[in-house]
Design an enzyme around this catalytic site. Structure first.
Site, PDB file in Angstrom:
ATOM      1  N   GLU A   1       0.847  -1.191   0.000  1.00  0.00           N
ATOM      2  CA  GLU A   1       0.000   0.000   0.000  1.00  0.00           C
ATOM      3  C   GLU A   1       0.882   1.240   0.000  1.00  0.00           C
ATOM      4  OE1 GLU A   1      -2.274  -0.881   3.549  1.00  0.00           O
ATOM      5  OE2 GLU A   1      -0.941   0.296   4.808  1.00  0.00           O
TER       6      GLU A   1
ATOM      7  N   HIS B   1      -4.141   3.361   8.083  1.00  0.00           N
ATOM      8  CA  HIS B   1      -2.920   2.834   8.682  1.00  0.00           C
ATOM      9  C   HIS B   1      -1.963   3.980   8.973  1.00  0.00           C
ATOM     10  CE1 HIS B   1      -3.359  -1.445   6.792  1.00  0.00           C
ATOM     11  NE2 HIS B   1      -4.051  -1.321   7.905  1.00  0.00           N
TER      12      HIS B   1
END
Lengths: 294, 379
Positions: free
Chosen positions: A212, A250
């Protein structure tokens, strides 16, 4: 074969007496994981579903011969729990807890590297590790994974890990080991640690890597794949449309100063010969193609 | 969590770093009154979470109170890179001989703290890095060792600061490292760090980003949290404890897990639409969380369709399905909802949703098909 863990791995659960720890500890045990002990400083002598509780990791290791530990304690206690596990003598530590301060992570990563170089930390803020049919440490739902091989999975995201396991199972493709390294800025285990282990594992013939935005871990992994991997890799990177400067859930998923974009990561991986899908389904299909041609 | 300059200075002052006296004000009259108390000349500085304030006309020198009134009048309401100025910091002006740059942040690749120091201060460090990379002295600090005085001195020497600035800089940089680590910052930056004609080193600006994960050991973070720039949608999601980032499209997105939520936003884009937001409801998609999420999305007037993308791992499909139906009973939803439900017990979950399907609640078997349907409904 599997990497990092196998059917003989004995695991201690730090935080087994808590709600999360007892819930997942039970699920892991039901899956077949050797859940041999829990720890709690004030509850030594008690048990959770018949699993004995010890005052600390050292006592639990002494009594059970465990080599791994799984941490479910709340974020403020993770730094202490990681070091307690290393001092207690386990070789593999899985820290599931999310919300750990980055300063703590940077500290215990370096403390471990210097004083316990043989200890492998996975996480924090990760779903854990599963070697389907053998061992499941953490919060992955065991039944969504097909045992066997030939694919190894490494991922920075929890739900996308499940998605990957599930897509492969739908296609009747087995997994040797699936490692969720977590989405924090200082993960204990890196993509490269896993790629290296998969490359060395004779039963893993191909690797699925899910990344990511944020940081440069995917770019570093691409370099490793180019220079050191003979096994084919398929990949997916989440966050193509993420706006710069905004953390996408995150702690590590942020594009800052124009660095860490999905486009740059995909480009680096493709240049290293990795097949990159535009979404998880496409990556699953690419992997199915790889497996069919093995 | 980003701090305003004046909050950053307060944060630095708490670690014993020398900053200028000043006051944060919210109106022109308050600015003039503050300048009167401080004594002119003063600097009138826009407080926004954006760089390039000087270039945008947001930082002015005021020799007297009339100038304070004029500049504050111009600066309030100024739009700096999309941030409208609502607060101003008035501080005592300093005489500047030289301007430096100093910062600490985490080098994620090296897994060490990275300190950067440059004689070329006062301009953006990215520009220095591009045009004159040798002018930046770097030091990597192992968190276990911390920044020793010896390492700090070697670093300052490598940056070629003039002799007059060495002692003051060493002292400030060690305090800056302490503020960064003990204060749980992701990033601390002083630009410029100045040398005055009298030979003292002084902190003239402050950029601080704090680590939200560390709030539990920093009660002082609560006051900074209150001043975070959030649009109405983001504030409402924040109040509900949801991981939400506002975007500018028309498809409202709800997903479980940060990775899947990011991926959902991407897929909506790939099939020709634009997401109105990123929203991660986490692992436990119960009715309360789902109702809260739907409420936030429903209140966004730009949303024309809602895409709920759930992959059940430990979360079971039937629980998610019940949660959605219960949430829809609690919140009146204006836009049509498209659901993709997969993973653990997805069949049972779909069976629960089946009898409730209508032109307001649709279900698609895959993420891609659901994204296509949602985009179609939104356009």
């Amino acid at each position: 074969m599997s990497i990092f863990v196998n059917e003989n791995t004995k695991v201690i659960y730090q935080g087994l007496t808590g709600s999360q720890g007892s819930y997942y500890g039970r699920l892991n045990a039901e899956y077949g994981t050797q859940v041999v002990a829990g720890t709690h400083p004030k509850k030594a002598g008690a048990d959770v579903d018949g699993v004995p509780i010890y005052a600390n990791v050292a006592d639990a290791v002494g009594a059970t011969g465990a080599t791994a530990s799984c941490i479910f304690v709340p974020a403020p206690g993770v730094k202490g729990a990681v070091m307690e596990a290393a001092e207690g003598g386990v070789e593999f530590i899985v820290a599931i807890t999310e919300g750990v301060p980055a300063q703590d992570e940077a500290y215990f990563f370096n403390d471990l590297a210097r004083n316990y170089p043989d200890v492998q930390l996975l996480g924090p803020n990760c779903p854990g590790i599963i070697s389907p049919g053998k061992c499941n440490i953490g919060i992955t739902a065991g039944h969504i994974a097909k045992a066997g091989g030939p694919v190894g999975i490494v991922s920075r995201s929890g739900t996308l890990t499940y998605q990957a396991l599930y897509e492969l199972k739908q296609k009747d493709i087995g997994v040797t080991t699936c490692v969720g390294i977590g989405g924090d800025p200082v993960p204990g285990t890196s993509f490269i640690d896993c790629l290296e282990a998969f490359e060395a594992d004779p039963e893993t013939l191909a690797v699925m890597m899910i990344g990511e935005i944020g940081g440069s871990a995917e770019e570093e992994a691409a370099e490793f794949i180019r220079d050191h991997m003979s096994k084919p890799v398929a990949s997916y990177i989440a966050g193509v449309t993420a706006p710069p400067g905004k953390k996408m859930g995150h702690a590590g998923a942020i594009v800052s100063g124009g660095k860490g974009t999905a486009a740059a990561k995909m480009e680096a991986l493709e240049a290293a010969g990795v097949l990159v899908g535009n979404n998880p389904t496409e990556a699953g299909e690419l992997m199915a193609g790889i497996v069919a041609s093995l | 969590m980003d701090l305003f300059e004046h909050q950053g200075k307060e944060f630095f002052a708490g670690y014993g770093m020398p900053v200028s006296d000043g006051e944060a004000v919210f109106s022109v009259d308050e600015a003039v009154a503050a300048a009167e108390r401080l004594g002119t000349p003063v600097m009138v500085k826009a407080q926004v979470h954006a760089g390039g304030r000087g270039k945008a006309g947001g930082v002015k020198f005021a020799a007297d109170l009339d100038a304070v009134r004029e500049h504050a009048g111009n600066i309030f309401g100024l739009d700096i890179k999309g941030h409208v100025v609502e607060r101003i910091w008035v501080e005592k002006a300093s005489d500047i001989a030289e301007e430096y740059y100093a910062s600490f942040t985490l080098d994620r690749a090296a897994k060490k703290h990275l300190g950067m120091l440059s004689k070329e201060g006062g301009i953006e460090i990215e520009t220095v890095a591009e045009e004159n990379p040798d002018a930046i002295a770097k030091v990597w600090v192992d968190p276990v060792d911390g920044l020793t005085e010896e390492a700090c001195r070697a670093w300052v020497a490598a940056a070629n600061l003039p002799a007059a600035a060495v002692e003051g800089s060493v002292e400030i940089l060690q305090k800056l490292y302490t503020a960064y680590t003990e204060g749980d910052a992701d990033m601390v930056e002083i630009n410029p760090l100045i040398l005055t004609p009298e030979g003292t080193v002084h902190v003239l600006d402050a950029k601080v980003t704090l680590d939200g994960n560390s709030e539990f050991r920093h009660p002082e973070y609560a006051q900074y949290d209150k001043t975070q720039p959030r649009d109405e949608r983001e504030q409402s999601a924040h109040d509900k404890g949801l991981q939400y980032v506002g975007l500018d499209g028309s498809v409202g997105v709800i997903a479980n897990g940060a990775g899947l939520a990011m991926s959902t936003v991407d897929v909506v884009n790939q099939v020709g639409g634009k997401s109105a937001n990123f929203l991660d409801i986490g692992g436990g998609a119960n009715a309360d969380v789902m109702a809260g999420a739907l409420e936030v999305i429903n209140n966004d007037p730009a949303v024309k369709a809602i895409f709920i993308n759930i992959f059940g791992g430990i979360t079971r499909g039937e629980e998610v399905a019940n949660g959605i139906i219960e949430a829809m009973a609690r919140v009146e939803i204006d836009s049509p909802i498209v659901i993709r439900l997969d993973g653990t017990n997805a069949d049972q979950g779909r069976a629960i949703l089946e009898p409730n399907l209508s032109d307001k609640l649709m279900m698609e078997p895959t993420m891609l098909e659901a994204a296509r349907r949602a985009v179609e409904l939104a356009s």
